[in-house]
Design an enzyme around this catalytic site. Structure first.
Site, PDB file in Angstrom:
ATOM      1  N   ASP A  33      50.217  43.802  30.535  1.00  0.00           N
ATOM      2  CA  ASP A  33      49.300  43.490  31.628  1.00  0.00           C
ATOM      3  C   ASP A  33      50.109  42.935  32.774  1.00  0.00           C
ATOM      4  O   ASP A  33      51.207  42.431  32.573  1.00  0.00           O
ATOM      5  CB  ASP A  33      48.351  42.359  31.202  1.00  0.00           C
ATOM      6  CG  ASP A  33      47.267  42.851  30.294  1.00  0.00           C
ATOM      7  OD1 ASP A  33      46.904  44.021  30.412  1.00  0.00           O
ATOM      8  OD2 ASP A  33      46.785  42.040  29.486  1.00  0.00           O
ATOM      9  N   THR A  35      48.466  40.747  35.494  1.00  0.00           N
ATOM     10  CA  THR A  35      47.968  39.441  35.895  1.00  0.00           C
ATOM     11  C   THR A  35      48.131  38.406  34.791  1.00  0.00           C
ATOM     12  O   THR A  35      47.622  38.582  33.689  1.00  0.00           O
ATOM     13  CB  THR A  35      46.496  39.554  36.311  1.00  0.00           C
ATOM     14  OG1 THR A  35      46.399  40.601  37.263  1.00  0.00           O
ATOM     15  CG2 THR A  35      45.994  38.257  36.898  1.00  0.00           C
ATOM     16  N   GLU A 151      38.619  34.825  41.343  1.00  0.00           N
ATOM     17  CA  GLU A 151      37.463  34.154  41.928  1.00  0.00           C
ATOM     18  C   GLU A 151      37.845  32.784  42.465  1.00  0.00           C
ATOM     19  O   GLU A 151      37.372  32.364  43.513  1.00  0.00           O
ATOM     20  CB  GLU A 151      36.369  34.024  40.871  1.00  0.00           C
ATOM     21  CG  GLU A 151      36.037  35.376  40.262  1.00  0.00           C
ATOM     22  CD  GLU A 151      34.588  35.501  39.874  1.00  0.00           C
ATOM     23  OE1 GLU A 151      34.052  34.504  39.363  1.00  0.00           O
ATOM     24  OE2 GLU A 151      34.010  36.574  40.103  1.00  0.00           O
ATOM     25  N   ARG A 251      46.534  41.681  45.933  1.00  0.00           N
ATOM     26  CA  ARG A 251      45.342  42.304  45.353  1.00  0.00           C
ATOM     27  C   ARG A 251      44.263  42.274  46.430  1.00  0.00           C
ATOM     28  O   ARG A 251      43.969  41.212  46.983  1.00  0.00           O
ATOM     29  CB  ARG A 251      44.891  41.513  44.130  1.00  0.00           C
ATOM     30  CG  ARG A 251      43.454  41.786  43.724  1.00  0.00           C
ATOM     31  CD  ARG A 251      43.071  41.062  42.464  1.00  0.00           C
ATOM     32  NE  ARG A 251      43.644  41.746  41.312  1.00  0.00           N
ATOM     33  CZ  ARG A 251      43.257  41.521  40.055  1.00  0.00           C
ATOM     34  NH1 ARG A 251      42.317  40.636  39.797  1.00  0.00           N
ATOM     35  NH2 ARG A 251      43.820  42.166  39.070  1.00  0.00           N
ATOM     36  N   GLY A 315      44.755  46.526  36.158  1.00  0.00           N
ATOM     37  CA  GLY A 315      43.502  46.910  36.790  1.00  0.00           C
ATOM     38  C   GLY A 315      43.625  47.010  38.298  1.00  0.00           C
ATOM     39  O   GLY A 315      42.715  47.466  38.975  1.00  0.00           O
ATOM     40  N   ASN A 399      37.529  44.113  25.261  1.00  0.00           N
ATOM     41  CA  ASN A 399      37.664  45.553  25.039  1.00  0.00           C
ATOM     42  C   ASN A 399      39.116  46.010  24.961  1.00  0.00           C
ATOM     43  O   ASN A 399      39.406  47.191  24.945  1.00  0.00           O
ATOM     44  CB  ASN A 399      36.888  46.352  26.089  1.00  0.00           C
ATOM     45  CG  ASN A 399      36.956  45.690  27.442  1.00  0.00           C
ATOM     46  OD1 ASN A 399      37.894  44.928  27.710  1.00  0.00           O
ATOM     47  ND2 ASN A 399      35.981  45.961  28.284  1.00  0.00           N
TER      48      ASN A 399
END
Ligand SMILES: Nc1ncnc2c1ncn2[C@@H]1O[C@H](COP(=O)(O)OP(=O)(O)OP(=O)(O)O)[C@@H](O)[C@H]1O
Ligand SMILES: [K+]
Length: 709
Positions: A33, A35, A151, A251, A315, A399
């Protein structure tokens, strides 16, 4: 193994699956990944672009959770297109000079840009469509944040203008009606809020730019009240702006909203997501920076020298992902001529659009997969497996479980990871750090090497003993009984003494300096490589032959071949020769097995030059090298010393071990020891010289793994 696990825990790795230990050492590919693993996972909103208004830049913010550090500057430009092209040059200079400036003018308060109505809508949407909380802890005197880093960074930005969610809800009269949570499949989230003071209701949405843009029909104008139709040219402008931000490794999130009139206020009625997220007005873009971890770059280059490929599965947008990948060395900083960037970087849509045979036809698998969905990860693992790679995969989400399970080594994140991911993983990183994976791999390789050494040690001594005893059966006394060259108890004693502590000591061997400079071992072969098997036979035969020869020399030389009478059972006058020969065999076998433990510290290097580093520094590094593993050193020394009481203590020697004290026979024992060491050294030299039985592990990575996977 257990030693290994405690070692690993210190290195921020928890092993859930014992077999993962050994497996780690054989990893050829890591899919990571971005992040939080390659990067710090602490995002800062760096840039905010409001169409037809300008760019807000956050300067000098060090602490991600503190909205009071740094300051915001604003730059308008008549033509956004121009700004796009200019911004990059100005940017670097401005950043550099602003640091100098801030030193000089630190007394001058930075004025926060005025909040225009366009900015206000933007801030409302970012702060309300947001589950993170940011607050100042009066007791601890610092800013506390809870939530997803993406966020948090947006919430912190809103706080810079006193537009935090709390303020908006408590002072501006906003109250929430519904929430459509973030889903990494569609990469967006929305909320519905109503304002009690003027009873206006809005849908606020944020998410990945391409996805949000498709849902927008209008874009905010210079005057917020009048939004403009989103034409193709405005769309291009937005995408241009996004690319510009993403290329700096940011991002990029799109922020949008729309007024909604017919939203049911009774929370029991569910209103479909598609009905809510449409006809939006684009309010602006936010560029969030998540700096790479400091250790990442070195860890990635360590992987390269160790013949391990690192893939980034993220992502994020391809441009953002590429910028970060370039930063940490996953992608070459200069696009090479042979492989175009498009081959190295793919979006999940491109990757998933290919069928298996098309993927297999690629010259190499992409190093970066952007806009990744969980099932893309599973396909990547499958593709790697078809290329006979042995792959580790990281994951944190619920997931991610299938891909963690499909990977040869599934790695979950201890901090950011969900319990489901941890449950599916073989190992858990307590600090979520990519560098810890690399540490774990080097630990896994060390462990693999040590298991090999340990196994070789055990088998060699077994082969030696078997040769000695079986061939020894041929020596029969007058009554036709075989005379054992060693008593059964002696064998038990030797096995106990030489296999327990020295073996444990070999398990504690430090990693060789070359351990991360060679390609991964072949996991299909396991520890029983051809080299181990041949070594075992060569050394075992040598050991058996020498000890047998010692017995034969003593009995048939000076002893005149007198095998006595019933010498397996008790000591009598006739057994004098046999008992002396046995003591010599006992001592010699013990010494040979013990010295093997030092010899097997390296399968190929000479015992007298074990470590390339120390052998450069000193002419005779032998003692320094064998002493470097103190446990093994003393296991061997004490083991060797224990031979003397076993030979000389009266009663113990004749009754238990069936041997007696010896004199001149020591000469043969030490001669045997010297010949054995010469034999082992000779065989190692032959292997090195002829490049025999290398298992592909002595070759350096540059020559070997080019063009693989
Ligand atoms: N809370 C959020 N609300 C709306 N959109 C989001 C949110 N978080 C992320 N996104 C969007 O979804 C994209 C992918 O996020 P996702 O969570 O799938 O990746 P990630 O797990 O954060 O990154 P990585 O895979 O590198 O660890 C982001 O680039 C962003 O555009
Ligand atoms: K697994």
């Amino acid at each position: 193994m257990v030693v290994g696990m405690t070692q690993m825990r210190k290195r921020k790795v928890v092993i859930r699956q014992l077999s993962a230990l050994e497996a780690l050492g054989g990893v050829t590919n890591i899919c990571s990944d971005k992040t939080g693993t390659l990067t710090q996972g602490k995002m800062i909103t760096r840039k905010v672009w409001i169409p037809s208004s300008g760019i807000y830049t956050v300067n000098g913010a060090e602490e991600a959770s503190d909205p009071t550090t740094g300051y915001v500057s604003f730059s308008t430009s008549a033509s956004n297109a121009e700004m796009v092209s200019q911004d990059s040059n100005i940017d670097e200079k401005a950043d550099a000079s602003s640091e100098v400036l801030s030193e000089k003018t630190s007394e001058v308060a930075r004025k926060t840009p005025e909040v225009t109505s366009a900015l206000e809508s933007f801030l409302e949407s970012t702060a309300l469509c947001n589950l993170a909380t940011v607050r100042y802890d009066e007791q601890k005197h610092r800013w506390q944040t809870v939530g997803d880093p993406t966020e948090i960074s947006l919430q912190v930005f809103a706080h810079r203008f006193q537009f935090g969610k709390r303020t908006l809800e408590e002072q501006h009269g906003w109250s929430q009606l519904a929430e459509y949570g973030f889903d990494s499949g569609i990469k967006r989230m929305s909320v519905v809020y109503t304002n009690t003071s003027n009873s206006k209701t809005f849908v606020f949405t944020k998410g990945a730019v391409e996805r949000i843009l498709d849902l927008c029909t209008t874009v905010v104008g210079p005057d917020d009240a009048k939004s403009q139709l989103l034409t193709q040219s405005t769309k291009d402008l937005v995408l241009n702006q996004m690319n510009h931000l993403a290329e700096q490794g940011l991002r990029v999130m799109a922020i949008a909203r729309r007024p909604i009139t017919d939203f049911p206020t009774q929370s029991t009625i569910t209103y479909p997501r598609e009905e809510v997220e449409k006809g939006l007005t684009l309010l602006g873009l936010a560029g969030l920076y998540d700096p790479p971890r400091l250790e990442t770059k070195d860890a990635v280059s360590e992987c390269t020298t160790a013949g391990i490929k690192v893939h980034m599965l993220t992502g994020d947008h391809p441009a953002t992902a590429s910028a970060i990948a370039r930063d940490v060395g996953i992608l070459p900083s200069q696009p090479s001529t042979t492989q175009s960037t498009s081959a190295l970087v793919k979006t999940a849509a491109e990757f998933d659009g290919m069928d298996d045979s098309q993927i297999d036809a690629l010259p190499s698998l992409p190093l970066v997969i952007a806009r990744c969905a969980p099932n893309t990860k599973t396909r990547m693992i499958a593709a790697l497996h078809r290329r006979h790679a042995f792959a580790a995969m990281t994951g944190d989400g619920v997931n991610d479980a299938p891909s963690l399970q499909a990977a040869d080594v599934g790695i979950a994140m201890g901090q950011a990871g969900s319990d489901v991911a941890k449950g599916a993983a073989d190992i858990v990183l307590t600090d979520d750090n990519f560098a810890s994976i690399v540490n774990a791999i080097s630990e896994g390789r060390r462990m693999f090497d040590n298991i090999q050494k340990f196994v070789l040690h055990l088998l060699t001594s077994n082969v030696g003993e078997v040769v000695l005893l079986i061939v020894g059966l041929g020596m029969q006394d007058e009554a036709g009984f075989s005379v054992f060259p060693l008593s059964p108890l002696s064998i038990l004693w030797i096995n106990m003494l030489t296999s327990s502590f020295p073996a444990f000591g070999l398990g504690k061997e430090k990693a060789g300096s070359q351990i991360m400079k060679r390609p991964p071992h072949d996991t299909k072969k396991g520890v029983f490589t051809l080299q181990i098997i041949v070594d075992m036979i060569v050394y075992g035969l040598l050991m058996g032959a020498l000890t047998l020869l010692t017995f034969v020399t003593i009995v048939y030389g000076p002893g005149g071949g007198d095998l006595g009478f019933d010498c397996n059972r008790s000591y009598g006058e006739s057994c004098h020769t046999v008992f002396r020969a046995r003591a010599a065999v006992f001592a010699e076998l013990t010494f040979l097995i013990l010295i093997s433990a030092w010899e097997f510290k390296s399968l190929r290097r000479s015992m007298f030059a074990l470590d390339p580093a120390t052998s450069k520094a000193s002419k005779f590094p032998f003692f320094q090298d064998v002493y470097s593993n103190k446990f093994l050193f003393f296991a061997v020394v004490i083991g060797a010393a224990s031979v003397f009481p076993a030979v000389y203590i009266p009663g113990l020697n004749t009754d238990v071990f069936k041997h007696v004290g010896i004199g001149w026979e020591w000469g043969i024992v030490f001669a045997g020891l010297v010949i054995y060491v010469m034999g082992v050294e000779g065989w190692k030299a032959v292997k090195r010289w002829a490049g025999l039985l290398d298992d592909g592990m002595g070759i350096t990575v540059e020559n070997e793994t080019k063009g693989q996977v």
